[in-house]
Design an enzyme around this catalytic site. Structure first.
Site, short mmCIF file in Angstrom:
data_model
loop_
_atom_site.label_atom_id
_atom_site.label_comp_id
_atom_site.label_asym_id
_atom_site.label_seq_id
_atom_site.Cartn_x
_atom_site.Cartn_y
_atom_site.Cartn_z
N HIS A 61 -14.05 28.44 37.72
CA HIS A 61 -14.03 28.33 39.16
C HIS A 61 -14.94 29.62 39.39
O HIS A 61 -15.65 30.43 38.70
CB HIS A 61 -12.70 28.65 39.51
CG HIS A 61 -12.27 29.94 39.16
ND1 HIS A 61 -11.31 30.37 38.14
CD2 HIS A 61 -12.11 31.21 39.94
CE1 HIS A 61 -11.25 31.52 38.02
NE2 HIS A 61 -11.63 31.97 38.99
N HIS A 63 -16.18 32.44 42.77
CA HIS A 63 -15.89 33.37 44.17
C HIS A 63 -17.51 33.49 44.59
O HIS A 63 -18.16 33.76 43.79
CB HIS A 63 -15.37 34.66 43.77
CG HIS A 63 -14.01 34.43 42.79
ND1 HIS A 63 -12.96 34.66 43.38
CD2 HIS A 63 -13.84 34.18 41.50
CE1 HIS A 63 -11.88 34.54 42.53
NE2 HIS A 63 -12.59 34.09 41.32
N GLU A 97 -16.61 39.35 42.46
CA GLU A 97 -15.46 40.19 42.61
C GLU A 97 -15.87 41.58 41.68
O GLU A 97 -15.29 42.69 42.23
CB GLU A 97 -14.27 39.35 41.69
CG GLU A 97 -14.06 37.96 42.58
CD GLU A 97 -12.70 37.68 42.29
OE1 GLU A 97 -12.34 37.23 41.27
OE2 GLU A 97 -11.96 37.73 43.45
N THR A 143 -7.39 37.84 39.12
CA THR A 143 -8.02 38.61 40.44
C THR A 143 -7.25 37.82 41.93
O THR A 143 -7.45 38.05 43.19
CB THR A 143 -9.38 38.40 40.75
OG1 THR A 143 -9.69 36.97 40.86
CG2 THR A 143 -10.08 38.91 39.46
N HIS A 150 -8.61 27.73 47.84
CA HIS A 150 -9.07 29.06 47.75
C HIS A 150 -10.25 29.18 46.56
O HIS A 150 -10.65 30.34 46.69
CB HIS A 150 -7.95 30.27 47.29
CG HIS A 150 -7.16 29.81 46.19
ND1 HIS A 150 -7.47 30.01 44.86
CD2 HIS A 150 -6.07 29.09 46.08
CE1 HIS A 150 -6.77 29.36 43.86
NE2 HIS A 150 -5.75 28.91 44.62
N HIS A 209 -16.14 32.11 36.64
CA HIS A 209 -15.22 32.62 35.63
C HIS A 209 -14.82 31.48 34.93
O HIS A 209 -14.55 30.43 35.48
CB HIS A 209 -13.88 33.26 36.60
CG HIS A 209 -14.06 34.62 37.35
ND1 HIS A 209 -13.34 34.83 38.42
CD2 HIS A 209 -14.97 35.49 37.00
CE1 HIS A 209 -13.58 36.01 38.70
NE2 HIS A 209 -14.52 36.21 37.86
#
Ligand SMILES: NS(=O)(=O)c1cccc(F)c1F
Ligand SMILES: [Zn+2]
Length: 258
Positions: free
Chosen positions: A92, A94, A104, A200, A63, A117
């Site tokens: 990591h 997103h 996010e 999150t 993910h 993050h």
């Protein structure tokens, strides 16, 4: 339920079934609405002291893609809204499948193409896991950096160059020991939003002091395309691995800038 993800059948709208806190009052991310934030002159700059890691992995966990040292090495975060020292755990990303989505957190409803993050845990706990379960918003401190498309990011290049090696879920690669994580950060960590929130992703624990920097970092279009080539557990592009904003409820968002 299939393991959680970001698809129609296992995405954010489903997470509450395994993690009822998903509908809690301190969830993340949020939309950072400048008209509703409050300047706090007591919010000083953050200080991050990152020491090069001798054995860290860069992995595709299905993910996200994540930089994960095998153990702590004294890399730590202090200052800003933090009362104690926090140990570095991992970083990591997103991102979206196009430049109009991916982050996010949002700023006045605007999404950036990606968000980075840096995760740290409160050093008064014995471990990261204990910090997540410690209860209250001081277990973790996560630095959030928006990414926008522009110049190539030389500090992130050693990481984005590894992405093709972790294209498939469950794969990982060793990160060269001369990787300079400190170089990713701006010289001074001054202008940020901060609020009490959650992870999150499941388990969505409400244990995070969020610190989201106002100034985005730049990455090149080629670096963004590298993220978009990553495949998730279902063999689909991982892009879109972001949770939509959650209700603020009666939380205050403070800023270190006017
Ligand atoms: N997206 S996130 O920064 O909230 C996050 C996700 C997984 C584990 C964490 F410790 C974490 F902080
Ligand atoms: Zn994250």
């Amino acid at each position: 339920m299939a393991p959680w993800g970001y698809e129609k059948d296992n995405g954010p709208a489903h997470w509450h079934k395994d993690c009822p806190i998903a509908n809690g009052k301190n969830q993340s991310p949020i939309d950072l609405i400048n008209g509703e934030v409050k300047y706090d002159s007591g919010l000083k700059p953050l200080t991050a002291k990152y020491v090069p890691f001798s054995d860290a992995k860069f992995l595709n966990n299905g993910h996200s893609v994540q930089f994960q040292p095998s153990a702590g090495n004294g890399s730590e975060l202090t200052g800003g809204p933090l009362a104690v020292k926090y140990n570095f755990e991992q970083f990591h990303f997103h991102w979206g499948n196009n430049d109009t989505e991916g982050s996010e957190h949002r700023v006045d409803g605007k999404m950036y193409p990606a968000e980075l993050h840096f995760v740290h845990w409160n050093s008064t706990n014995p471990s990261f896991k204990d910090a997540v379960g410690s209860g209250g918003p001081n277990g973790l401190a996560v630095l959030g950096f928006f990414l926008k498309v522009g110049a190539e990011n030389a500090a992130l290049k050693p990481i984005t160059d590894l992405i093709p090696k972790v294209k498939d879920a469950g794969t990982s690669v060793t990160v060269p020991s001369n990787f300079d994580m400190q170089a990713i950060l701006p010289a001074t960590l001054t202008d940020y939003y901060t609020y009490d929130g959650s992870l999150t992703t499941p388990p969505l624990a409400e244990c995070v002091k969020w610190i989201v920097f106002k100034q985005p970092l730049e990455v090149s279009a080629a670096q963004m395309e590298a993220f978009r080539s990553v495949i998730n557990r279902d063999g689909k592009p991982m892009g879109g691995n972001y949770r939509p904003p959650c209700p603020l409820h009666d939380r205050a968002v403070k800023t270190s800038f006017k």
